[in-house]
Scaffold this active site. Structure first.
Site, short mmCIF file in Angstrom:
data_model
loop_
_atom_site.label_atom_id
_atom_site.label_comp_id
_atom_site.label_asym_id
_atom_site.label_seq_id
_atom_site.Cartn_x
_atom_site.Cartn_y
_atom_site.Cartn_z
NE ARG A 37 7.22 1.82 4.36
CZ ARG A 37 6.25 1.79 3.45
NH1 ARG A 37 5.18 1.04 3.64
NH2 ARG A 37 6.33 2.51 2.36
CB SER A 106 -0.69 -4.25 8.45
OG SER A 106 0.08 -3.07 8.52
CE LYS A 135 2.45 -3.32 2.22
NZ LYS A 135 3.21 -4.06 3.16
#
Length: 204
Positions: A37, A106, A135
């Site tokens: 990521r 997602s 997040k």
């Protein structure tokens, strides 16, 4: 054992050497999948990091997944790509990567979960199970009940992500989810290999 069982998501704040060490150790400890990521938008750095991880994974049987970026996945010939709701549309991504690569999506709410059932994906990442510092813009916290409901409802394998750690892992596994995705619990562990091994013992 499902390839989704212990799904490592890398921490884009860690430098390249740390990233390589974490991935190497985590795979030795039993991680079954690695998603690279990068949220900084530097494509060249993303490709460099993805290539480094690919080299480490060679011969291990652990798939390399690229987060968000189909171009990077194609550039390094990764095993698949994981898309968020604001990334490239799934149908377009599938055409580009072909039918043999893994494609994850997602899902952040019930409507997205229902819509995903007709999409050409391989698995779903249910986000976020619990609120988490990695997040900041969480739309929904599914919780254990929400996760159970999603697992029962979806035809696809589901990977749970968000705030999962040793303290809530048993409850997450009890939902019959296919896998758990972790960032901090492995990337920030004193010994990623020991952390992965301990998690894998609970998961298997």
């Amino acid at each position: 054992m499902s390839p989704y069982r212990l799904y490592l998501v890398t921490d884009d704040q860690q430098d390249l050497d740390t990233l390589k060490t974490v991935v190497k150790e985590a795979v030795t400890g039993g991680v079954t999948m690695v998603q690279v990521r990068e949220k900084h938008g530097d494509v060249r750095a993303f490709i460099e990091r993805a290539s480094a991880v690919k080299t480490i994974l060679q011969g291990t049987g652990v798939p390399l997944i690229i987060n968000d970026r189909v171009d990077v996945a194609l550039a390094v010939d990764a095993d698949g790509v994981h898309l968020g709701q604001s990334d490239m549309p799934v149908e377009m991504a599938r055409r580009l990567i072909g039918k043999d690569k893994l494609l994850g999506l997602s899902v952040e709410n019930e409507r997205q979960l229902a819509e995903a059932e007709s999409l050409p994906v391989d698995y779903l990442g249910l986000s976020a199970i619990f609120a988490t510092p990695t997040k900041a813009n969480i739309k929904k916290e599914w919780g254990i009940d929400g996760l159970s409901h999603a697992v029962a409802q979806s035809a696809f394998p589901i990977v749970a992500i968000g705030g999962i750690n040793a303290s809530n892992l048993d409850a997450v596994i009890a939902t019959n989810v296919d896998g758990v995705a972790l960032v901090s619990a492995i990337c920030h562990a004193e010994c990623p290999r020991k952390a992965a091994r301990a998690l894998m013992e609970v998961l298997s």
